[in-house]
Design an enzyme around this catalytic site. Structure first.
Site, short mmCIF file in Angstrom:
data_model
loop_
_atom_site.label_atom_id
_atom_site.label_comp_id
_atom_site.label_asym_id
_atom_site.label_seq_id
_atom_site.Cartn_x
_atom_site.Cartn_y
_atom_site.Cartn_z
N TYR A 1 0.79 -1.22 0.00
CA TYR A 1 0.00 0.00 0.00
C TYR A 1 0.84 1.29 0.00
CZ TYR A 1 0.87 -0.58 5.06
OH TYR A 1 1.45 -0.77 6.29
N CYS A 2 2.16 1.19 -0.07
CA CYS A 2 3.01 2.38 0.03
C CYS A 2 2.77 3.32 -1.15
CB CYS A 2 4.48 1.99 0.08
SG CYS A 2 5.57 3.43 0.27
N ARG B 1 3.06 -5.90 4.57
CA ARG B 1 4.39 -5.33 4.81
C ARG B 1 5.46 -6.41 4.73
NH1 ARG B 1 4.43 -0.23 6.49
NH2 ARG B 1 6.56 -0.48 7.26
N CYS C 1 3.95 19.13 0.66
CA CYS C 1 3.43 18.15 1.62
C CYS C 1 3.98 16.78 1.29
CB CYS C 1 1.89 18.15 1.55
SG CYS C 1 1.07 16.83 2.48
N ASP C 2 4.09 15.96 2.30
CA ASP C 2 4.58 14.59 2.13
C ASP C 2 3.72 13.80 1.14
OD1 ASP C 2 6.03 12.22 2.67
OD2 ASP C 2 4.56 11.62 4.17
N CYS D 1 -7.98 15.25 5.59
CA CYS D 1 -6.77 15.47 4.79
C CYS D 1 -7.11 15.64 3.32
CB CYS D 1 -5.83 14.28 4.97
SG CYS D 1 -4.27 14.46 4.08
#
Length: 385
Positions: free
Chosen positions: A26-27, A138, A282-283, A336
């Site tokens: 999901y990264c 992960r 922003c990240d 967000c």
């Protein structure tokens, strides 16, 4: 109308750019490598590191915060961070300096632990919960699971006296296990927790969200159950565990601005410095459209207050009519910005809109009671934005 200039209180730094030693399904950041062609390995040079630290400390206020993130920032090596601290001492001039390291923990050892404790780094450890939850998405690039190594590193850090928080991604699988995840973190000794709901665009079909994204309905139920678990662990009026989103919401209820930018009316309150010195809004938006410049050619404080960064921050306040008429607008503020654009089917409405409605309908009474008690004991509030 007079525009208030933003102060440079914090910066997020990417020492190894998008590089990582894991390959989590999901990264959202791994594919950022395509923005930095010419090298398969991305590392910040000492010159850029020094300029970053120098600018932050010379342009910032009395209290400044450095966030070190990735990719995986520890790929830059321990000597890189030792040098960062040297530069902070060199340019600090008596200022209060904080450091936060967001890491998967894989590369950490006793030398790292001693360093992190000595210089009071706050470590955010990416840990999604018990083994079956964490290892669902992960894993290493070769497909090996990562849970055991991450848990071993958590124990190493805690035994060394390092302050460690858990950063947990809530995805389509983990959303089913709020109680199991919460209790796992507590039993491990991670009493400060941050939960990030996952929604990303499906790379095979950009018209919808990726299959690992969590649905609004499921995330709403997750938040409600998590809130009840958090409340059950109170010792009288005092929380024994800290959940970042709940702590931030509590700020809003007592009349203070939330530390979590997702709950502010506008954002753009910090900048991101990539490994090559490029600066972004922003990240979640390290994209050409939101590149503010390069710190080797310009000033961080000017980029933070640039028209482009102002435009980015005001984008958050451009909410659909449903949000503007919602009874929960003040504590929510639309969430967000990135959660409004990852699934095109949302039509600029936050993907988790119904999640937050469900949550506030459940938790509002308790937050109101806690806020009333806090105000009685502490201060007269000011109205937050």
């Amino acid at each position: 109308m007079q525009i208030t200039r933003k102060t440079l209180d914090s910066v997020l730094i990417k020492p190894a750019g998008p590089d990582c030693n894991l390959d989590c399904t999901y990264c959202f950041y791994l594919d950022r490598a395509s923005q930095f062609p010419g090298s398969k390995v991305h590392r910040m040079s000492e010159a850029i590191l020094e300029e970053t630290v120098k600018q932050v400390l010379q342009q910032g206020g009395r209290h400044v915060s450095f966030g070190w993130q990735g990719g995986e920032p520890t790929l830059a090596g321990l000597p890189f961070f030792q040098k960062a601290v040297e530069f902070q001492i060199k340019y600090g001039d008596g200022k209060s300096v904080g450091n936060g390291l967001q890491t998967n923990g894989i590369l950490l050892d006793k030398d790292w632990a001693n360093f992190l404790r000595q210089y009071s780094f706050l470590v955010g450890l990416s840990l999604d919960g018990p083994e079956h939850v964490h290892d669902h998405y992960r894993y290493f690039k070769g497909g090996q699971t990562s849970w055991k190594e991450v848990v071993d590193r958590a124990k190493l850090l805690l035994d060394a006296g390092v302050e460690v928080n858990a950063l947990t991604v809530v995805n389509d699988y983990s959303v089913q296990f709020p109680e199991e995840i919460y209790n796992f973190h507590k039993e491990l000794g991670l009493n400060y927790m941050q939960f990030i709901p996952c929604v990303e665009t499906d790379p095979s079909d950009p018209s919808k969200a990726a299959p690992f994204s969590v649905s609004a309905e499921a995330y709403g139920k997750f938040l409600v159950r998590l809130f009840d678990l958090w409340q059950a662990d109170f010792d009288g009026p005092v929380a024994t565990t800290s959940i970042r989103s709940f702590d931030s919401i509590m700020h809003k209820y007592v009349g203070l601005n939330a530390p979590d930018c997702t709950l502010l009316k506008t954002c753009g309150v910090y900048v991101v410095v990539e490994h090559n010195g490029d600066v972004y809004s922003c990240d979640f938006f390290v994209e050409p459209e939101w590149r503010l410049g390069n710190l080797m050619e310009g000033s961080l404080i000017e980029m933070l207050n640039s028209p482009l960064q102002t435009k980015f921050g005001e984008w958050k306040a451009d909410l659909p009519e449903k949000c503007l008429q919602c009874q929960w607008l003040r504590p929510c503020r639309g969430g967000c910005t990135k959660d409004r654009v990852r699934d095109p089917r949302d039509n600029n409405l936050n993907h988790f809109c119904q999640s937050y409605i469900t949550f506030f309908e459940h938790a509002d009474g308790r937050f109101t009671d806690m806020a009333r008690e806090w105000i009685r004991k502490n201060a007269t509030p000011v109205m937050p934005t």
